[in-house]
Write an enzyme that holds these catalytic residues in place. Structure first.
Site, PDB file in Angstrom:
ATOM      1  N   SER A 184      37.290  12.931  -5.486  1.00 23.82           N
ATOM      2  CA  SER A 184      36.950  14.155  -6.197  1.00 23.82           C
ATOM      3  C   SER A 184      35.689  14.847  -5.693  1.00 23.82           C
ATOM      4  O   SER A 184      35.431  15.989  -6.067  1.00 23.82           O
ATOM      5  CB  SER A 184      36.834  13.870  -7.690  1.00 23.82           C
ATOM      6  OG  SER A 184      35.884  12.858  -7.928  1.00 23.82           O
ATOM      7  N   HIS A 212      43.337  14.577  -8.566  1.00 25.32           N
ATOM      8  CA  HIS A 212      43.267  15.740  -7.672  1.00 25.32           C
ATOM      9  C   HIS A 212      44.483  15.836  -6.758  1.00 25.32           C
ATOM     10  O   HIS A 212      44.526  16.710  -5.889  1.00 25.32           O
ATOM     11  CB  HIS A 212      41.995  15.686  -6.815  1.00 25.32           C
ATOM     12  CG  HIS A 212      40.787  16.193  -7.546  1.00 25.32           C
ATOM     13  ND1 HIS A 212      40.524  17.535  -7.700  1.00 25.32           N
ATOM     14  CD2 HIS A 212      39.814  15.526  -8.205  1.00 25.32           C
ATOM     15  CE1 HIS A 212      39.412  17.681  -8.402  1.00 25.32           C
ATOM     16  NE2 HIS A 212      38.967  16.480  -8.725  1.00 25.32           N
ATOM     17  N   LYS A 243      43.926  19.812 -13.780  1.00 28.77           N
ATOM     18  CA  LYS A 243      43.566  20.306 -12.448  1.00 28.77           C
ATOM     19  C   LYS A 243      44.683  21.220 -11.946  1.00 28.77           C
ATOM     20  O   LYS A 243      44.763  22.359 -12.394  1.00 28.77           O
ATOM     21  CB  LYS A 243      43.195  19.139 -11.557  1.00 28.77           C
ATOM     22  CG  LYS A 243      41.831  18.627 -12.031  1.00 28.77           C
ATOM     23  CD  LYS A 243      41.302  17.384 -11.449  1.00 28.77           C
ATOM     24  CE  LYS A 243      39.957  17.087 -12.130  1.00 28.77           C
ATOM     25  NZ  LYS A 243      39.585  15.683 -12.032  1.00 28.77           N
TER      26      LYS A 243
END
Ligand code: PLP
Length: 396
Positions: A184, A212, A243
């Site tokens: 990240s 992610h 996300k």
């Protein structure tokens, strides 16, 4: 008046201030989108995790509004009491199909998902082998489980093998090997094939945090396990809806027994009446529909990311080991990082300054995230600002 027992905080805050390590919380004054308004300024936003532009997608907003009208604002109950909606079951079934696993448990956030997993599965007799740059929620989860933690050098399969051997030699009953899928702060991809082989050889189970990665990498955005063809060999996958899916919420994906057990023992889920709201749940379902129906978003995301990363490099910036649309601009010094952030903001470009304790003290950076919905002309404008501002703060 007695002395303030929390008086020591003002000293600590003053020290943070002096070291340039205070994190500012800017205010988002318009919907999350590639161009938005932050702290009263129109900006091109390079900071959101809105990889696919779904946070404010009209169909997502409409689905949320319909669920809000049908079920109300909240459920005011844990799911195990009376807060479980058909929408939650539907989202879990959809995510399980998407991830190609037997079952999924949806949680309030990805952080919550991770924090509940290790304490539910492991105890003092067990061991966790963990990448040095794993997400804070995995570190906290490991601590809460009281298992022994063996940290391996970031992305280093050889060291992971050594730590697995160490865990075995110490007599651990069960061993977990855990890694972020995409890291990240650096945007690099974990060497999963080597890690999974090593875990299997040591009789450990593998656990990947793909916060992610989902919606970003792998076929149709299915994540790193799909990307490397490791289906069936990673016992636990965690993901987030905050996300690429643009909303909020987290999940744990794996076998039916894993999910049934977590329904009984994932404390952060069932000791909380904060259940994913009807609007969030319906929005996430619609976001998944769009991810599946419009794979061109992911192709565009990677093309834009490559364009932007190359642009930064050709200006002379250090993008570290990033291979994904998450691209750090590594500066080193915290004060210079803050200065670059501030001048970029004046130029109408927003990126997050990441400093200690999120990264090492000499590894301060601006973290940028490209979205499929950034146009090439947006990115040209951002690169132009990086060129001018880098010069004006003495970095280029
Ligand atoms: C963002 C992130 C989380 C937390 O997920 P949220 O749903 O935002 O709470 C967990 N792990 C990793 C690797 C992350 O990047």
């Amino acid at each position: 008046m007695p002395p303030d027992p929390l008086g020591y905080l003002s000293e600590r805050l003053a020290k943070l201030e002096a070291d340039g390590l205070v994190m500012d919380w800017p205010t988002l004054e318009a919907p999350q989108a590639p161009r938005t308004v932050l702290d009263g300024r129109p900006v091109i936003n390079m900071a959101a995790n809105n990889y696919l532009g779904l946070a404010n997608h009209p169909a997502v907003v409409e689905a949320a509004a319909a669920a809000l009208a049908r079920y109300g604002a909240g459920v005011a109950s844990a799911r195990n009491a009376c807060g479980n909606l058909p929408l939650h079951d539907e989202l879990e079934a959809r995510l399980a199909a998407f991830k190609g696993v037997e079952a999924v448990l949806v949680t309030q956030t990805g952080y919550v998902a991770n924090v509940g997993v290790f304490p539910a599965l492991l105890g003092e007799e067990d061991a966790i082998v963990s990448d040095a740059l794993n997400h804070a929620s995995l570190i906290d989860s490991a601590r809460m489980s009281r298992a022994q933690v063996h940290v391996y050098a970031h992305g280093d399969v050889t060291d992971a093998k050594a730590r697995l051997a160490e865990a075995k030699a110490s007599g651990a009953r069960r061993i977990a090997l855990v890694t972020d899928g995409i890291f990240s702060m650096d945007g690099d991809v974990a060497p999963l094939p080597g890690l999974v082989d090593a875990a299997e050889a040591a009789g450990a189970f593998a656990y990947v945090d793909d916060a992610h990665a989902v919606g970003v990498i792998g076929k149709g955005g299915r994540g790193t396990v799909d990307h490397f063809g490791l289906e069936g060999r990673v016992a636990i996958q965690v993901g987030t809806l905050s996300k690429a899916l643009g909303i909020m919420g987290g999940y744990v994906a794996g076998s039916r027994d894993l999910v049934r057990w977590l329904e009984q023992r994932h404390r952060a889920q069932f000791f909380s009446a904060s259940t994913l709201t009807p609007a969030d749940t319906a929005a996430a379902l619609k976001a998944l529909d769009i991810v599946e129906a419009e794979p061109e978003r992911i192709a565009r995301l990677w093309a834009r990311a490559a364009y932007f990363r190359e642009g930064l490099k050709s200006l002379g910036y250090d993008t570290g080991v990033s291979e994904t649309p998450l691209i750090p601009v590594i500066i080193g010094d915290a004060a210079k990082t803050k200065a670059l952030r501030a001048t970029l903001m004046e130029a109408g470009v927003f990126a997050v300054a990441v400093t200690y304790p999120i990264v090492a003290e000499d590894a301060s950076r601006l973290r940028t995230i490209v979205s499929s919905e950034h146009g090439e002309s947006d990115l040209d404008e951002v690169l132009d600002a990086f060129a001018r501002c880098g010069k004006s703060v003495g970095l280029l």
